[in-house]
Design a protein around this motif. Structure first.
Motif, mmCIF file in Angstrom:
data_model
loop_
_atom_site.group_PDB
_atom_site.id
_atom_site.type_symbol
_atom_site.label_atom_id
_atom_site.label_comp_id
_atom_site.label_asym_id
_atom_site.label_seq_id
_atom_site.Cartn_x
_atom_site.Cartn_y
_atom_site.Cartn_z
ATOM 1 N N UNK A 1 0.839 -1.180 0.000
ATOM 2 C CA UNK A 1 0.000 0.000 0.000
ATOM 3 C C UNK A 1 0.887 1.247 0.000
ATOM 4 N N UNK A 2 0.507 2.222 -0.785
ATOM 5 C CA UNK A 2 1.226 3.491 -0.868
ATOM 6 C C UNK A 2 0.558 4.479 0.084
ATOM 7 N N UNK A 3 1.359 5.101 0.931
ATOM 8 C CA UNK A 3 0.858 6.151 1.811
ATOM 9 C C UNK A 3 1.114 7.486 1.144
ATOM 10 N N UNK A 4 0.083 8.311 1.094
ATOM 11 C CA UNK A 4 0.194 9.625 0.474
ATOM 12 C C UNK A 4 -0.018 10.681 1.547
ATOM 13 N N UNK A 5 0.954 11.595 1.669
ATOM 14 C CA UNK A 5 0.800 12.732 2.565
ATOM 15 C C UNK A 5 0.357 13.924 1.738
ATOM 16 N N UNK A 6 -0.719 14.551 2.167
ATOM 17 C CA UNK A 6 -1.246 15.708 1.464
ATOM 18 C C UNK A 6 -1.895 16.666 2.438
ATOM 19 N N UNK A 7 -2.552 17.667 1.885
ATOM 20 C CA UNK A 7 -3.195 18.695 2.687
ATOM 21 C C UNK A 7 -4.449 19.168 1.964
ATOM 22 N N UNK A 8 -5.518 19.316 2.686
ATOM 23 C CA UNK A 8 -6.815 19.676 2.104
ATOM 24 C C UNK A 8 -6.765 20.958 1.282
ATOM 25 N N UNK A 9 -5.949 21.905 1.659
ATOM 26 C CA UNK A 9 -5.888 23.192 0.970
ATOM 27 C C UNK A 9 -4.890 23.218 -0.179
ATOM 28 N N UNK A 10 -4.345 22.086 -0.536
ATOM 29 C CA UNK A 10 -3.371 21.976 -1.619
ATOM 30 C C UNK A 10 -4.064 21.481 -2.885
ATOM 31 N N UNK A 11 -4.133 22.297 -3.944
ATOM 32 C CA UNK A 11 -4.819 21.849 -5.155
ATOM 33 C C UNK A 11 -4.161 20.631 -5.804
ATOM 34 N N UNK A 12 -2.848 20.499 -5.664
ATOM 35 C CA UNK A 12 -2.153 19.342 -6.228
ATOM 36 C C UNK A 12 -2.577 18.070 -5.492
ATOM 37 N N UNK A 13 -2.689 18.171 -4.171
ATOM 38 C CA UNK A 13 -3.116 17.033 -3.352
ATOM 39 C C UNK A 13 -4.573 16.685 -3.624
ATOM 40 N N UNK A 14 -5.386 17.713 -3.758
ATOM 41 C CA UNK A 14 -6.804 17.518 -4.034
ATOM 42 C C UNK A 14 -6.987 16.757 -5.346
#
Length: 104
Positions: A1-14
């Motif tokens: 499984x790949x873990x992805x770190x992101x942020x709700x306010x980041x358009x790239x993450x979204x």
């Protein structure tokens, strides 16, 4: 499984998160803004791993970040079978994202 770190306010993450529907058995998405323990986890990686050196040099945060099962890290969505923001569709602006537009 790949873990992805992101942020709700980041358009790239979204944009990446929108691609995960139906792939929950392959990806685990962590929004680092939802809990300080997730932010600390990500910052520890960012501060100690060479994969983030270029991001830090240019003043980027380094998200979305993809941690593979073997512990290796990439910032390239294509390496985990996802599409990078803006490569398949016209990218929206950060302003569009702030106004609620998702998955541009």
């Amino acid at each position: 499984m790949v873990t992805i770190y992101g942020l709700k306010t980041c358009p790239y993450c979204d944009y990446i998160k929108a691609q995960l529907a139906g792939k929950e058995d392959q990806f685990h998405y962590i929004d680092i803004g939802t809990n300080v323990k997730y932010m600390s986890e990500f910052i520890r990686l960012r501060d100690t791993r060479p994969e983030f050196d270029h991001s830090k040099e240019i003043g980027d945060i380094g998200i979305p970040a993809f941690v593979l099962e073997d512990g290796s890290i990439t910032l390239d969505p294509a390496k985990v079978g996802l599409v990078e923001y803006g490569t398949q569709v016209q990218a929206c602006s950060v302003e569009d994202h702030r106004n609620g537009k998702q998955g541009c």
